[in-house]
Design a protein around this motif. Structure first.
Motif, PDB file in Angstrom:
ATOM      1  N   ASP A  31       0.808  -1.218   0.000  1.00  0.00           N
ATOM      2  CA  ASP A  31       0.000   0.000   0.000  1.00  0.00           C
ATOM      3  C   ASP A  31       0.843   1.270   0.000  1.00  0.00           C
ATOM      4  O   ASP A  31       0.293   2.377  -0.109  1.00  0.00           O
ATOM      5  N   ALA A  32       2.165   1.125   0.128  1.00  0.00           N
ATOM      6  CA  ALA A  32       3.027   2.313   0.202  1.00  0.00           C
ATOM      7  C   ALA A  32       4.218   2.248  -0.740  1.00  0.00           C
ATOM      8  O   ALA A  32       4.955   3.234  -0.868  1.00  0.00           O
ATOM      9  N   SER A  33       4.412   1.135  -1.418  1.00  0.00           N
ATOM     10  CA  SER A  33       5.628   0.942  -2.220  1.00  0.00           C
ATOM     11  C   SER A  33       5.768   1.939  -3.357  1.00  0.00           C
ATOM     12  O   SER A  33       6.887   2.224  -3.802  1.00  0.00           O
ATOM     13  N   ASN A 179      13.018  17.018   5.320  1.00  0.00           N
ATOM     14  CA  ASN A 179      11.889  17.184   6.235  1.00  0.00           C
ATOM     15  C   ASN A 179      10.613  17.547   5.489  1.00  0.00           C
ATOM     16  O   ASN A 179       9.524  17.048   5.830  1.00  0.00           O
ATOM     17  N   ALA A 180      10.730  18.376   4.472  1.00  0.00           N
ATOM     18  CA  ALA A 180       9.545  18.731   3.680  1.00  0.00           C
ATOM     19  C   ALA A 180       8.994  17.499   2.965  1.00  0.00           C
ATOM     20  O   ALA A 180       7.769  17.268   2.945  1.00  0.00           O
ATOM     21  N   ALA A 181       9.869  16.687   2.386  1.00  0.00           N
ATOM     22  CA  ALA A 181       9.433  15.478   1.680  1.00  0.00           C
ATOM     23  C   ALA A 181       8.789  14.481   2.638  1.00  0.00           C
ATOM     24  O   ALA A 181       7.775  13.844   2.310  1.00  0.00           O
ATOM     25  N   ARG A 182       9.366  14.343   3.824  1.00  0.00           N
ATOM     26  CA  ARG A 182       8.821  13.400   4.798  1.00  0.00           C
ATOM     27  C   ARG A 182       7.462  13.862   5.313  1.00  0.00           C
ATOM     28  O   ARG A 182       6.562  13.045   5.523  1.00  0.00           O
ATOM     29  N   ARG A 183       7.280  15.159   5.511  1.00  0.00           N
ATOM     30  CA  ARG A 183       5.974  15.663   5.949  1.00  0.00           C
ATOM     31  C   ARG A 183       4.919  15.434   4.868  1.00  0.00           C
ATOM     32  O   ARG A 183       3.777  15.053   5.167  1.00  0.00           O
ATOM     33  N   THR A 184       5.287  15.702   3.624  1.00  0.00           N
ATOM     34  CA  THR A 184       4.350  15.472   2.514  1.00  0.00           C
ATOM     35  C   THR A 184       3.982  13.994   2.421  1.00  0.00           C
ATOM     36  O   THR A 184       2.805  13.630   2.242  1.00  0.00           O
ATOM     37  N   ARG A 185       4.989  13.128   2.534  1.00  0.00           N
ATOM     38  CA  ARG A 185       4.746  11.676   2.470  1.00  0.00           C
ATOM     39  C   ARG A 185       3.831  11.238   3.607  1.00  0.00           C
ATOM     40  O   ARG A 185       2.927  10.420   3.418  1.00  0.00           O
ATOM     41  N   TYR A 186       4.058  11.790   4.782  1.00  0.00           N
ATOM     42  CA  TYR A 186       3.227  11.428   5.932  1.00  0.00           C
ATOM     43  C   TYR A 186       1.773  11.823   5.686  1.00  0.00           C
ATOM     44  O   TYR A 186       0.839  11.055   5.981  1.00  0.00           O
ATOM     45  N   ILE A 190      -1.431   9.290   5.602  1.00  0.00           N
ATOM     46  CA  ILE A 190      -2.627   9.471   6.442  1.00  0.00           C
ATOM     47  C   ILE A 190      -3.886   9.414   5.581  1.00  0.00           C
ATOM     48  O   ILE A 190      -4.873   8.736   5.921  1.00  0.00           O
ATOM     49  N   GLN A 191      -3.844  10.123   4.464  1.00  0.00           N
ATOM     50  CA  GLN A 191      -4.997  10.128   3.547  1.00  0.00           C
ATOM     51  C   GLN A 191      -5.279   8.713   3.026  1.00  0.00           C
ATOM     52  O   GLN A 191      -6.426   8.275   2.961  1.00  0.00           O
ATOM     53  N   ARG A 192      -4.212   8.001   2.690  1.00  0.00           N
ATOM     54  CA  ARG A 192      -4.364   6.645   2.155  1.00  0.00           C
ATOM     55  C   ARG A 192      -4.925   5.706   3.214  1.00  0.00           C
ATOM     56  O   ARG A 192      -5.745   4.814   2.908  1.00  0.00           O
ATOM     57  N   ALA A 193      -4.472   5.873   4.450  1.00  0.00           N
ATOM     58  CA  ALA A 193      -4.968   5.016   5.525  1.00  0.00           C
ATOM     59  C   ALA A 193      -6.466   5.198   5.715  1.00  0.00           C
ATOM     60  O   ALA A 193      -7.193   4.222   5.955  1.00  0.00           O
ATOM     61  N   GLU A 194      -6.921   6.431   5.603  1.00  0.00           N
ATOM     62  CA  GLU A 194      -8.351   6.699   5.745  1.00  0.00           C
ATOM     63  C   GLU A 194      -9.141   6.103   4.581  1.00  0.00           C
ATOM     64  O   GLU A 194     -10.198   5.494   4.773  1.00  0.00           O
TER      65      GLU A 194
END
Length: 228
Positions: A31-33, A179-186, A190-194
């Protein structure tokens, strides 16, 4: 939950571990690859930034080797000058010797190169006007030592400035981009998990937890010479 942050003073080795872990963690989840290539691109960029840092550090170490070599040669000249003055005037307190050695010889030679250069800088002009040929020759030798010493001191200053520039222009910018890339990925996770009804903690599983707890001070090239 909030993901941890990479800090500007985290070592590049620590950052590499975080990036490699997170790319691998993404690749292992169907789901994240699809997000792994962007994380992998950061690993590739890390290699370039790290090479830049190593190059800057190498220049500092090479410059320091030059400092140490010239410091030793200057010490040798000062030692020989003191011996020659004692041979010429046979008195440690003779005015001709005290003209140069207002401090004990060992106090001068134990100084760092920059400080020692300032102590002896005016000596060559006087030595070249002494009557003794040996002292005149040492004046010329000392003049050459000073010229080379000034050159390697300037080289070390340039190398240190280049390292500081590389840190601000490359490493700090890289950390901000990570840090910007990691925040965007996070946020995407979150959206995908929902959307896919995945576990609530699923988005945070792809971020290495120990980044802050393992912070280490930035390593710097060792400087053996006492500060001038």
């Amino acid at each position: 939950m909030a993901i941890n942050t990479i800090h500007h003073d985290d070592s590049l080795d620590l950052i590499w571990g975080v990036l490699v872990y997170e790319e691998a963690r993404l690749l292992k989840d169907k789901d994240a690859s699809d997000l792994a290539p962007e994380a992998g691109a950061l690993v590739e960029r890390w290699a370039q930034v790290n090479a830049g840092q190593r190059s800057a550090w190498r220049a500092e170490i090479v410059a320091q080797a030059g400092i140490d070599a010239e410091d030793d040669m200057l010490d040798d000249t000062v030692d020989e000058l003191d011996n020659e003055l004692l041979r010429a005037f046979r008195d440690r307190d003779a005015p001709q010797r005290r003209r140069y050695f207002k401090k004990a010889r060992h106090e001068i030679v134990r100084l760092g190169l920059e400080s020692e250069l300032e102590v002896v800088r005016a000596w060559p002009a006087s030595l070249k006007t002494e009557r003794e040929a040996a002292l005149q020759a040492l004046g010329a030798r000392l003049e050459a030592d000073i010229a080379r010493g000034d050159a390697v001191v300037e080289e070390r200053h340039r190398a240190a400035a280049a390292t500081a520039d590389q840190r601000v222009r490359e490493i700090v910018r890289f950390v901000d981009d990570i840090n910007a890339a990691r925040r965007t990925r996070y946020g995407l996770l979150i959206q995908r998990a929902e959307e896919r009804r995945l576990p609530k903690d699923w988005p945070g599983r792809f971020f290495k937890k120990s980044a802050q707890g393992s912070r280490k001070a930035k390593a710097v090239p060792a400087v053996e010479n006492p500060p001038a």
